[in-house]
Design a protein around this motif. Structure first.
Motif, PDB file in Angstrom:
ATOM      1  N   TYR A 143       1.775   2.778   6.711  1.00  0.00           N
ATOM      2  CA  TYR A 143       1.734   3.043   5.272  1.00  0.00           C
ATOM      3  C   TYR A 143       3.056   3.637   4.805  1.00  0.00           C
ATOM      4  O   TYR A 143       3.625   3.201   3.806  1.00  0.00           O
ATOM      5  N   VAL A 144       3.557   4.610   5.531  1.00  0.00           N
ATOM      6  CA  VAL A 144       4.828   5.240   5.152  1.00  0.00           C
ATOM      7  C   VAL A 144       5.983   4.244   5.276  1.00  0.00           C
ATOM      8  O   VAL A 144       6.843   4.163   4.386  1.00  0.00           O
ATOM      9  N   MET A 145       6.012   3.460   6.355  1.00  0.00           N
ATOM     10  CA  MET A 145       7.079   2.461   6.512  1.00  0.00           C
ATOM     11  C   MET A 145       7.027   1.426   5.400  1.00  0.00           C
ATOM     12  O   MET A 145       8.062   1.093   4.799  1.00  0.00           O
ATOM     13  N   ASN A 146       5.830   0.917   5.102  1.00  0.00           N
ATOM     14  CA  ASN A 146       5.688  -0.064   4.034  1.00  0.00           C
ATOM     15  C   ASN A 146       6.072   0.530   2.684  1.00  0.00           C
ATOM     16  O   ASN A 146       6.703  -0.132   1.872  1.00  0.00           O
ATOM     17  N   LEU A 147       5.689   1.777   2.443  1.00  0.00           N
ATOM     18  CA  LEU A 147       6.005   2.423   1.178  1.00  0.00           C
ATOM     19  C   LEU A 147       7.508   2.590   1.006  1.00  0.00           C
ATOM     20  O   LEU A 147       8.059   2.261  -0.051  1.00  0.00           O
ATOM     21  N   ILE A 148       8.179   3.071   2.023  1.00  0.00           N
ATOM     22  CA  ILE A 148       9.638   3.249   1.935  1.00  0.00           C
ATOM     23  C   ILE A 148      10.329   1.917   1.716  1.00  0.00           C
ATOM     24  O   ILE A 148      11.206   1.789   0.847  1.00  0.00           O
ATOM     25  N   LEU A 149       9.945   0.909   2.473  1.00  0.00           N
ATOM     26  CA  LEU A 149      10.575  -0.406   2.327  1.00  0.00           C
ATOM     27  C   LEU A 149      10.250  -1.046   0.981  1.00  0.00           C
ATOM     28  O   LEU A 149      11.102  -1.715   0.385  1.00  0.00           O
ATOM     29  N   ALA A 150       9.042  -0.843   0.460  1.00  0.00           N
ATOM     30  CA  ALA A 150       8.683  -1.383  -0.848  1.00  0.00           C
ATOM     31  C   ALA A 150       9.451  -0.685  -1.963  1.00  0.00           C
ATOM     32  O   ALA A 150       9.881  -1.325  -2.931  1.00  0.00           O
ATOM     33  N   ILE A 151       9.643   0.613  -1.850  1.00  0.00           N
ATOM     34  CA  ILE A 151      10.423   1.340  -2.860  1.00  0.00           C
ATOM     35  C   ILE A 151      11.872   0.868  -2.851  1.00  0.00           C
ATOM     36  O   ILE A 151      12.469   0.647  -3.911  1.00  0.00           O
ATOM     37  N   ILE A 152      12.431   0.682  -1.669  1.00  0.00           N
ATOM     38  CA  ILE A 152      13.807   0.173  -1.577  1.00  0.00           C
ATOM     39  C   ILE A 152      13.904  -1.221  -2.191  1.00  0.00           C
ATOM     40  O   ILE A 152      14.836  -1.516  -2.950  1.00  0.00           O
ATOM     41  N   ALA A 153      12.940  -2.090  -1.891  1.00  0.00           N
ATOM     42  CA  ALA A 153      12.947  -3.446  -2.454  1.00  0.00           C
ATOM     43  C   ALA A 153      12.814  -3.401  -3.973  1.00  0.00           C
ATOM     44  O   ALA A 153      13.498  -4.144  -4.680  1.00  0.00           O
ATOM     45  N   TYR A 154      11.958  -2.538  -4.477  1.00  0.00           N
ATOM     46  CA  TYR A 154      11.798  -2.404  -5.924  1.00  0.00           C
ATOM     47  C   TYR A 154      13.099  -1.936  -6.573  1.00  0.00           C
ATOM     48  O   TYR A 154      13.542  -2.497  -7.578  1.00  0.00           O
ATOM     49  N   GLU A 155      13.718  -0.929  -5.989  1.00  0.00           N
ATOM     50  CA  GLU A 155      14.948  -0.394  -6.568  1.00  0.00           C
ATOM     51  C   GLU A 155      16.099  -1.392  -6.476  1.00  0.00           C
ATOM     52  O   GLU A 155      16.921  -1.473  -7.391  1.00  0.00           O
ATOM     53  N   LEU A 156      16.181  -2.148  -5.398  1.00  0.00           N
ATOM     54  CA  LEU A 156      17.263  -3.112  -5.244  1.00  0.00           C
ATOM     55  C   LEU A 156      17.108  -4.324  -6.156  1.00  0.00           C
ATOM     56  O   LEU A 156      18.093  -4.855  -6.654  1.00  0.00           O
ATOM     57  N   GLY A 157      15.880  -4.758  -6.354  1.00  0.00           N
ATOM     58  CA  GLY A 157      15.718  -6.031  -7.031  1.00  0.00           C
ATOM     59  C   GLY A 157      15.085  -6.013  -8.394  1.00  0.00           C
ATOM     60  O   GLY A 157      15.324  -6.921  -9.193  1.00  0.00           O
ATOM     61  N   PHE A 158      14.285  -5.008  -8.701  1.00  0.00           N
ATOM     62  CA  PHE A 158      13.466  -5.130  -9.894  1.00  0.00           C
ATOM     63  C   PHE A 158      13.518  -3.931 -10.833  1.00  0.00           C
ATOM     64  O   PHE A 158      12.988  -3.994 -11.934  1.00  0.00           O
ATOM     65  N   ALA A 159      14.102  -2.826 -10.413  1.00  0.00           N
ATOM     66  CA  ALA A 159      14.054  -1.602 -11.212  1.00  0.00           C
ATOM     67  C   ALA A 159      14.928  -1.726 -12.452  1.00  0.00           C
ATOM     68  O   ALA A 159      16.030  -2.255 -12.408  1.00  0.00           O
ATOM     69  N   LYS A 160      14.396  -1.236 -13.549  1.00  0.00           N
ATOM     70  CA  LYS A 160      15.133  -1.125 -14.805  1.00  0.00           C
ATOM     71  C   LYS A 160      15.083   0.332 -15.227  1.00  0.00           C
ATOM     72  O   LYS A 160      14.293   1.118 -14.715  1.00  0.00           O
ATOM     73  N   LYS A 161      15.935   0.681 -16.172  1.00  0.00           N
ATOM     74  CA  LYS A 161      15.890   2.037 -16.714  1.00  0.00           C
ATOM     75  C   LYS A 161      14.608   2.189 -17.515  1.00  0.00           C
ATOM     76  O   LYS A 161      14.404   1.506 -18.510  1.00  0.00           O
ATOM     77  N   LEU A 162      13.723   3.067 -17.035  1.00  0.00           N
ATOM     78  CA  LEU A 162      12.444   3.302 -17.693  1.00  0.00           C
ATOM     79  C   LEU A 162      12.305   4.779 -18.024  1.00  0.00           C
ATOM     80  O   LEU A 162      12.865   5.627 -17.331  1.00  0.00           O
ATOM     81  N   PRO A 163      11.524   5.084 -19.052  1.00  0.00           N
ATOM     82  CA  PRO A 163      11.193   6.492 -19.294  1.00  0.00           C
ATOM     83  C   PRO A 163      10.393   7.039 -18.111  1.00  0.00           C
ATOM     84  O   PRO A 163       9.757   6.295 -17.362  1.00  0.00           O
ATOM     85  N   ILE A 164      10.414   8.349 -17.956  1.00  0.00           N
ATOM     86  CA  ILE A 164       9.804   8.989 -16.788  1.00  0.00           C
ATOM     87  C   ILE A 164       8.310   8.684 -16.667  1.00  0.00           C
ATOM     88  O   ILE A 164       7.807   8.477 -15.570  1.00  0.00           O
ATOM     89  N   GLY A 165       7.591   8.611 -17.781  1.00  0.00           N
ATOM     90  CA  GLY A 165       6.153   8.311 -17.735  1.00  0.00           C
ATOM     91  C   GLY A 165       5.872   6.923 -17.192  1.00  0.00           C
ATOM     92  O   GLY A 165       4.968   6.742 -16.375  1.00  0.00           O
ATOM     93  N   GLN A 166       6.641   5.950 -17.644  1.00  0.00           N
ATOM     94  CA  GLN A 166       6.456   4.591 -17.148  1.00  0.00           C
ATOM     95  C   GLN A 166       6.869   4.465 -15.688  1.00  0.00           C
ATOM     96  O   GLN A 166       6.255   3.731 -14.910  1.00  0.00           O
ATOM     97  N   LYS A 167       7.901   5.206 -15.303  1.00  0.00           N
ATOM     98  CA  LYS A 167       8.345   5.171 -13.911  1.00  0.00           C
ATOM     99  C   LYS A 167       7.271   5.756 -12.989  1.00  0.00           C
ATOM    100  O   LYS A 167       7.030   5.239 -11.894  1.00  0.00           O
ATOM    101  N   ILE A 168       6.592   6.811 -13.443  1.00  0.00           N
ATOM    102  CA  ILE A 168       5.500   7.405 -12.668  1.00  0.00           C
ATOM    103  C   ILE A 168       4.364   6.398 -12.496  1.00  0.00           C
ATOM    104  O   ILE A 168       3.811   6.245 -11.412  1.00  0.00           O
TER     105      ILE A 168
END
Length: 102
Positions: A25-50
């Motif tokens: 779970y921790v490995m998948n979570l870390i790798l998924a967060i990295i993938a999200y940040e590398l490929g799909f993240a946009k500047k969002l307000p803090i509430g939407q980011k949460i």
């Protein structure tokens, strides 16, 4: 198909089966967060980011079930995804840098 489970087999060999779900779970979570940040993240307000990260926590839970119970190579797939996205971002960075200098 057993050749693709290198990470699963290594984790089982080193840690046994006691906490294998939470390790994955921790490995998948870390790798998924990295993938999200590398490929799909946009500047969002803090509430939407949460909200996005809460949904990511839930989605990774389901992904971990596939990884541990069904023994699918999800960690290995996330590693490949992260490598491809990192190469893409590096190429994009150098392309923009080159474009700016000319």
């Amino acid at each position: 198909m057993d050749n693709f489970r290198l990470v699963f087999d290594t984790v089982i060999e080193l840690n046994g089966t006691d906490n294998v779900f939470w390790i994955f779970y921790v490995m998948n979570l870390i790798l998924a967060i990295i993938a999200y940040e590398l490929g799909f993240a946009k500047k969002l307000p803090i509430g939407q980011k949460i909200v996005v990260y809460i949904l990511l926590l839930i989605g990774v839970f389901l992904l971990t079930i596939f990884s541990t119970v069904m023994r699918m190579p999800t960690v290995e797939s996330l590693l490949v995804i992260n490598a491809v996205l990192a190469i893409y971002r590096i190429r994009l960075h150098f392309q923009r840098k080159h474009k700016k200098t000319t």
